[in-house]
Scaffold this active site. Structure first.
Site, short mmCIF file in Angstrom:
data_model
loop_
_atom_site.label_atom_id
_atom_site.label_comp_id
_atom_site.label_asym_id
_atom_site.label_seq_id
_atom_site.Cartn_x
_atom_site.Cartn_y
_atom_site.Cartn_z
N THR A 185 38.93 35.06 49.98
CA THR A 185 40.15 34.83 49.20
C THR A 185 41.11 35.99 49.32
OG1 THR A 185 40.95 34.26 46.97
CG2 THR A 185 39.23 35.91 47.08
N ARG A 195 42.66 45.06 42.24
CA ARG A 195 41.96 44.08 41.40
C ARG A 195 40.97 43.28 42.26
NH1 ARG A 195 41.39 38.24 41.84
NH2 ARG A 195 41.04 37.40 39.77
N GLY A 219 39.10 29.74 41.32
CA GLY A 219 39.96 29.71 40.14
C GLY A 219 39.96 31.06 39.46
N1 ASP Z 1 38.56 33.17 42.15
C1 ASP Z 1 39.61 33.87 42.88
C2 ASP Z 1 39.87 35.18 42.25
O1 ASP Z 1 39.79 35.28 41.03
C3 ASP Z 1 40.90 33.15 42.97
C4 ASP Z 1 40.83 31.68 42.99
O2 ASP Z 1 39.87 31.10 43.48
O3 ASP Z 1 41.77 31.04 42.48
O4 ASP Z 1 40.24 36.10 42.96
#
Ligand code: ASP
Length: 309
Positions: A185, A195, A219
């Site tokens: 991601t 972060r 998410g």
């Molecule tokens: N879970 C990922 C994060 O918090 C982002 C996502 O999947 O929406 O970086």
């Protein structure tokens, strides 16, 4: 046991390749890495790899992880800048270092050492959208001092659901009945520099145990970190719950969270019998995922279950 692959919508560029590899007898880690590399290189997927949204400073920081459900070896990288395939760097952490996770400059140093492919991950469209945000949101005085400004207030932008977010997750049960997981991601658009979400944190963003199953989340990573969601699902299966009940139990844990960010989270899970379940809590719209099972000619898109917290 019948082979199975579960990936999410972001996995679209890689699902076919990963399914074909599993069908041909490849191990789960190879299929996952090949599938995720295709997602990372695809600039139409705006939340993973090249084309991912940048942080508050306009820099793309990537997170990825893999776990081998036989050995529990894992490899993760966080806030990695300037490399095209964080999933391959994560795999190299797992296979070549006595460590499980590298972040920031150390991760980039290691990526350079293993001659990982470099990339300018901030594509022109991401730069344009970030610059527009910068000009509309950051005051002229702050712009003059940029980047020596207080980012804490600006960081509230990172929780704007209109901004891009998501992850690609791949879960596999392969020809040897071994269970593996991998995720990648760019995290949240406009996140505070440095972060980390759940994705590089083994047990939060993904977990696998060949004896029971695997899980991965997309998410609001902050929620999965707080509840240890992926590890919890697998552990609930170990404690005797069915796959469906284990996911319900993990959702119940999420219900207990107070304060902080409580938004969308999607839980993906498979078990050692080749069953699966994908549930989105606090859904915006109807999320879907990809499923391929041994004998299927091609992966097919399925709607996720939607549960209100
Ligand atoms: N879970 C990922 C994060 O918090 C982002 C996502 O999947 O929406 O970086």
């Amino acid at each position: 046991m019948a082979r199975i692959l579960v990936t999410n919508g972001e996995g679209t560029p890689g699902v076919g390749t990963a399914a074909r590899m599993l069908a041909a007898g490849s191990g789960g880690l190879d299929a996952i890495e090949a599938g995720i590399r295709l997602v990372e290189a695809d600039t139409t997927i705006r939340s993973v790899g090249r084309g991912g949204w940048p942080n508050l400073l306009g820099e793309v920081e990537l997170d990825a992880a893999m776990i081998d459900g036989n050995s529990f070896r894992s490899g993760a990288v966080g806030a990695l800048k300037g490399y095209l395939h964080p999933i391959s760097v994560a795999r190299a952490v797992m296979e070549r270092l006595p460590h499980e996770m590298l972040v920031g400059e150390g991760a980039a140093r290691f990526a350079n050492e293993i001659e990982a492919e470099t990339a300018d991950n901030l594509i022109p469209d991401s730069e344009r959208v970030w610059r527009q945000w910068f000009e509309e949101t950051v005051s002229p005085t702050e712009r003059e001092r940029w980047p020596e400004v207080d980012l804490t207030a600006l960081c509230q932008q990172a929780i704007d659901p209109e901004k891009g977010m998501d992850t690609t997750v791949f879960l596999t049960l392969d020809a040897k009945s071994e269970i593996m997981a991998g995720v990648s991601t760019s995290g949240w658009a406009w996140k505070y520099p440095g972060r980390l979400g759940d994705s590089p944190i083994i047990g939060a963003g993904c977990y696998a145990d060949t004896r029971y199953g695997a899980a991965a989340c997309t998410g609001t990573g902050e929620m999965a970190i707080r509840a240890g969601t992926s590890r919890a699902i697998v552990l609930y299966m170990k404690m005797g719950l069915s796959l469906a009940a284990a996911v319900d139990e993990a959702i119940d844990d999420l219900r207990r969270l107070r304060g902080g960010l409580i938004q969308r989270l999607t839980l993906h899970a498979i078990d050692c019998d080749g069953d699966h379940r994908v549930v989105t809590v606090n859904a915006e719209g109807q999320p879907s995922y990809w499923l391929w099972r041994e004998g299927d000619e091609a992966p097919r898109a399925e709607p996720a279950e939607v549960v209100a917290l």
